[in-house]
Design a protein around this motif. Structure first.
Motif, mmCIF file in Angstrom:
data_model
loop_
_atom_site.group_PDB
_atom_site.id
_atom_site.type_symbol
_atom_site.label_atom_id
_atom_site.label_comp_id
_atom_site.label_asym_id
_atom_site.label_seq_id
_atom_site.Cartn_x
_atom_site.Cartn_y
_atom_site.Cartn_z
ATOM 1 N N ALA A 112 0.804 -1.223 0.000
ATOM 2 C CA ALA A 112 0.000 0.000 0.000
ATOM 3 C C ALA A 112 0.841 1.279 0.000
ATOM 4 N N ARG A 113 2.125 1.186 0.289
ATOM 5 C CA ARG A 113 2.911 2.412 0.482
ATOM 6 C C ARG A 113 2.985 3.280 -0.762
ATOM 7 N N GLN A 114 3.071 2.670 -1.953
ATOM 8 C CA GLN A 114 3.178 3.473 -3.176
ATOM 9 C C GLN A 114 1.915 4.299 -3.404
ATOM 10 N N GLY A 115 0.755 3.646 -3.238
ATOM 11 C CA GLY A 115 -0.486 4.381 -3.420
ATOM 12 C C GLY A 115 -0.681 5.448 -2.366
ATOM 13 N N LEU A 116 -0.264 5.163 -1.132
ATOM 14 C CA LEU A 116 -0.419 6.135 -0.052
ATOM 15 C C LEU A 116 0.511 7.325 -0.205
ATOM 16 N N SER A 117 1.673 7.121 -0.819
ATOM 17 C CA SER A 117 2.675 8.190 -0.929
ATOM 18 C C SER A 117 2.204 9.353 -1.796
ATOM 19 N N ARG A 118 1.175 9.135 -2.627
ATOM 20 C CA ARG A 118 0.670 10.234 -3.445
ATOM 21 C C ARG A 118 0.076 11.347 -2.595
ATOM 22 N N ASP A 119 -0.592 10.958 -1.516
ATOM 23 C CA ASP A 119 -1.203 11.951 -0.629
ATOM 24 C C ASP A 119 -0.401 12.159 0.651
ATOM 25 N N ASN A 120 0.431 11.191 0.996
ATOM 26 C CA ASN A 120 1.219 11.300 2.217
ATOM 27 C C ASN A 120 2.644 10.852 1.908
ATOM 28 N N PRO A 121 3.560 11.789 1.656
ATOM 29 C CA PRO A 121 4.937 11.436 1.265
ATOM 30 C C PRO A 121 5.647 10.557 2.288
ATOM 31 N N ASP A 122 5.228 10.623 3.556
ATOM 32 C CA ASP A 122 5.893 9.807 4.581
ATOM 33 C C ASP A 122 5.721 8.315 4.318
ATOM 34 N N ALA A 123 4.705 7.934 3.560
ATOM 35 C CA ALA A 123 4.480 6.512 3.278
ATOM 36 C C ALA A 123 5.610 5.925 2.450
ATOM 37 N N ALA A 124 6.254 6.753 1.630
ATOM 38 C CA ALA A 124 7.345 6.264 0.784
ATOM 39 C C ALA A 124 8.575 5.862 1.609
ATOM 40 N N LYS A 125 8.636 6.294 2.867
ATOM 41 C CA LYS A 125 9.783 5.959 3.714
ATOM 42 C C LYS A 125 9.664 4.595 4.377
ATOM 43 N N ILE A 126 8.508 3.971 4.256
ATOM 44 C CA ILE A 126 8.308 2.656 4.867
ATOM 45 C C ILE A 126 9.192 1.634 4.158
ATOM 46 N N GLU A 127 9.879 0.809 4.932
ATOM 47 C CA GLU A 127 10.805 -0.173 4.367
ATOM 48 C C GLU A 127 10.583 -1.545 4.994
ATOM 49 N N LYS A 128 11.182 -2.524 4.352
ATOM 50 C CA LYS A 128 11.136 -3.887 4.890
ATOM 51 C C LYS A 128 11.943 -3.964 6.183
ATOM 52 N N PRO A 129 11.566 -4.836 7.106
ATOM 53 C CA PRO A 129 12.349 -4.987 8.341
ATOM 54 C C PRO A 129 13.648 -5.730 8.079
ATOM 55 N N ASP A 130 14.557 -5.605 9.001
ATOM 56 C CA ASP A 130 15.830 -6.323 8.915
ATOM 57 C C ASP A 130 15.604 -7.770 9.329
ATOM 58 N N THR A 131 15.768 -8.693 8.396
ATOM 59 C CA THR A 131 15.508 -10.106 8.677
ATOM 60 C C THR A 131 16.772 -10.863 9.105
ATOM 61 N N ASP A 132 17.864 -10.157 9.304
ATOM 62 C CA ASP A 132 19.094 -10.802 9.774
ATOM 63 C C ASP A 132 18.861 -11.389 11.174
ATOM 64 N N LYS A 133 19.185 -12.651 11.335
ATOM 65 C CA LYS A 133 18.951 -13.306 12.619
ATOM 66 C C LYS A 133 19.815 -12.733 13.733
ATOM 67 N N ASP A 134 20.922 -12.079 13.369
ATOM 68 C CA ASP A 134 21.799 -11.482 14.384
ATOM 69 C C ASP A 134 21.395 -10.061 14.726
ATOM 70 N N SER A 135 20.302 -9.585 14.172
ATOM 71 C CA SER A 135 19.860 -8.218 14.424
ATOM 72 C C SER A 135 19.501 -8.050 15.890
#
Length: 479
Positions: free
Chosen positions: A308-331
Motif C-alpha cells: 500500500a505504500r506506493q499508493g499512499l505516498s501520493r497523498d502522504n509522502p511519509d508513506a514512501a519511507k516505509i521499508e522492509k524490516p531487517d531479517t538478519d537473525k543477528d539483528s
C-alpha cells in the motif's frame, strides 16, 4: 435374486397395504436418505465454518502517539486503505501520548502493534514488522557574525567540551543518543550542557545566544530540521555541520543505531546545505509487535503495508519511507517470523499452514469410520443371525412342502415364506446381509418354489383321480 424380488412383490400385492409408505423397510430407506443428507449438510457446514474462521478479517489494534501529527495521519491513512481494499488484516487506531505509553499498551496487551523508536526500552519479546522511517542525527554549530568571537569556533564534535547544545525533542531517547555520540567521540557527556526544546520551540532555540551547537533527530526531509537550520543560520550565520566520525564504532557497540550519511545539498535552501556528504548516525522508527502475534497476521500486515505504500505516498509522502524490516537473525531487534517469512519468500500457504489439521481430521474421520463400522457390525449381529435362521427355515420348509396334504397347507406355507423373505430383504437393506448370502438364499428359494409347484401338481392329480372314481375326502387331503 430376481426370484426373491418377484416373490416379495407378489406378497406385497396379496397383503395390500403391507407394502405401503408405512412399511418398516421403506421407512428405513427414508431415514437412511435423510441421515445421508443430514451428514452431507453437517460436513458442508463444518467446511464453510472453518473457511470463514480461517479467512475472516483479523482486526489488529495499533497504537501511535497523537503528539506526532504526521505519524497519526499516516497510520489513519494506512488503516483506511486496508479497509477499502478489503484486506484480511484491518487496523483499529489507538491514539496515545507517545512512545512510552505505546510500550505500556503493548506490555498490557492493549495493543497488538505499536509505532516506536527502536532505541526505547522494548520488551524482550518485541519484534519488528516494518520500518516506518529512518531518522538521522544532524549536528551543526553556527559560524557566528561577530568579528571577534569570545569562544573558538566549533569545527568537530571534540570541540563541544564545555559548550552548550540545543537539542530538539524532549524525550529521554534523544538525550541518550547524544550522550552515546559524545562518549564514542571522546567527549565526556557531563562536560557538555544540554537544553532540550519542543518541536514548537524552534524559534526560541534559534534566538538563545547561550547555545553553541544544535542537534535534531528526524528523517532527511524533516520540516523541523530544515526550519531549525534556516532559523539558526539567519540568526547566527551559516552552519558548520559536524561529522560523527565514530558512527561505525557506535553501530558496532550499540546495534540499535546504524552508521549513515547525510547527502550533500539535502537541506535544500539558498544556499544549499551541507556542502558535502556528512558521516552521522541513524535510528529507526518501527512497527513493533510481540512474538505472540500469530505469524499469519504478522505476515499479512507486512505484505499489505508494503503493497500500500506506493499508493499512499501520493497523498502522504511519509508513506514512501516505509521499508522492509531487517531479517538478519543477528539483528538486535529481530523481525517477527511472520514478517520475515514474507520478506524471505518462505511464507506458508493456507494449505501448508493447516495441513496438519487436515491430516488430523482425515485420521479422525478414519478412526470414526472404523469405529462406526464395528459398531454397525455389532448392532447388526442379531440380524445376521436372523438371516441364517431364515435360511434354515426355508430349508426346513422343503420337508413341510413335500408333506403338505392340501392346497390350503401350501398357501399357508407360502405366506410364511413370503414373511421370511420380507424380513431377509429388510436385513439386506440394513446391510446386515450381503449379496453372497442373498444369492445362497435365492438358490434355496428356487428349490423351494420348484417343490411347491411339484406338490401342487401331485395334489391336483390326486384330486382328479379321486373325482374320476367317485372318491372324495374332506378338504381334498391325501395320505
Amino acid at each position: 435374486m430376481p426370484l426373491i424380488l418377484d416373490r416379495i412383490g407378489s406378497a406385497g400385492r396379496k397383503n395390500g397395504n403391507r407394502m405401503s409408505d408405512h412399511d418398516p423397510r421403506r421407512r428405513k430407506r427414508k431415514n437412511t436418505l435423510f441421515s445421508f443428507f443430514g451428514i452431507v449438510l453437517l460436513l458442508v457446514s463444518v467446511v464453510a465454518g472453518a473457511t470463514y474462521v480461517a479467512t475472516r478479517p483479523v482486526m489488529l489494534r495499533i497504537a501511535v502517539g497523537a503528539s506526532d501529527n504526521n505519524d497519526k495521519k499516516l497510520i489513519q491513512a494506512i488503516a483506511a486503505r486496508f479497509a477499502n481494499d478489503h484486506n484480511p488484516v484491518r487496523l483499529s487506531v489507538i491514539e496515545t501520548s507517545g512512545g512510552a505509553e505505546n510500550l505500556a499498551f503493548l506490555a498490557a496487551s492493549k495493543a497488538d502493534i505499536v509505532v516506536v523508536r527502536s532505541d526505547l526500552d522494548l520488551p524482550r519479546d518485541a519484534q519488528s514488522l516494518a520500518i516506518l522511517r529512518k531518522n538521522v542525527v544532524v549536528l551543526w554549530a553556527p559560524a557566528g557574525r561577530r568579528k571577534r568571537a569570545v569562544k573558538a569556533k566549533i569545527g568537530e564534535i571534540g570541540d563541544l567540551t564545555g559548550r552548550r547544545i540545543g537539542l530538539i525533542g524532549r524525550g529521554d531517547e534523544n538525550l541518550k543518543l547524544l550522550k552515546v555520540i559524545l562518549t564514542e567521540s571522546g567527549v565526556a557527556p557531563e562536560k557538555v550542557k544540554v537544553s532540550q526544546f519542543g518541536a514548537d520551540q524552534i524559534g526560541q532555540m534559534a534566538h538563545d545566544p547561550g547555545l553553541d551547537a544544535f542537534m535534531t533527530i528526524g528523517p532527511l526531509d524533516s520540516r523541523i530540521t530544515s526550519e531549525a537550520i534556516v532559523l539558526t543560520a539567519a540568526r547566527r550565520g551559516e552552519p558548520m555541520f559536524l561529522r560523527i566520525d565514530a558512527s561505525d564504532a557506535i553501530a558496532q557497540k550499540h546495534p540499535l543505531y546504524q552508521s549513515a550519511k547525510i547527502p550533500g545539498h539535502v537541506f535544500a535552501a539558498n544556499p544549499a546545505r551541507p556542502d558535502d556528504e556528512i558521516e552521522t548516525v541513524s535510528v529507526n522508527d518501527l512497527f513493533v509487535a510481540r512474538s505472540s502475534l500469530p505469524d499469519a497476521a504478522a505476515g499479512a500486515f507486512t505484505r499489505q503495508l508494503l503493497a500500500a505504500r506506493q499508493g499512499l505516498s501520493r497523498d502522504n509522502p511519509d508513506a514512501a519511507k516505509i521499508e522492509k524490516p531487517d531479517t538478519d537473525k543477528d539483528s538486535s531487534l529481530p523481525a517477527h517470523p511472520g514478517a520475515a517469512a514474507y520478506i524471505d519468500g518462505t511464507e506458508r500457504t493456507f494449505l501448508e499452514r493447516y495441513s496438519d489439521y487436515f491430516w488430523a481430521g482425515i485420521l479422525l474421520l478414519s478412526v470414526i469410520g472404523s469405529a462406526g463400522a464395528w459398531i454397525g457390525h455389532y448392532l447388526k449381529r442379531d440380524e445376521k443371525d436372523l438371516a441364517t435362521v431364515h435360511r434354515d427355515k426355508l430349508l426346513g420348509a422343503m420337508t413341510r412342502v413335500r408333506e403338505a396334504s392340501s392346497e390350503s397347507a401350501l398357501t399357508a406355507l407360502q405366506t410364511e415364506i413370503d414373511a421370511v423373505l420380507r424380513e431377509t430383504l429388510d436385513c439386506y437393506d440394513d446391510g446386515a446381509v450381503d449379496e453372497g448370502a442373498l444369492m445362497a438364499l435365492s438358490l434355496v428359494l428356487d428349490r423351494l418354489h420348484g417343490a411347491i409347484v411339484d406338490r401342487r401338481a401331485e395334489l391336483a392329480a390326486h384330486t382328479d383321480n379321486s373325482a374320476r372314481f367317485g372318491v372324495t375326502r374332506p378338504g381334498n387331503r391325501i395320505s
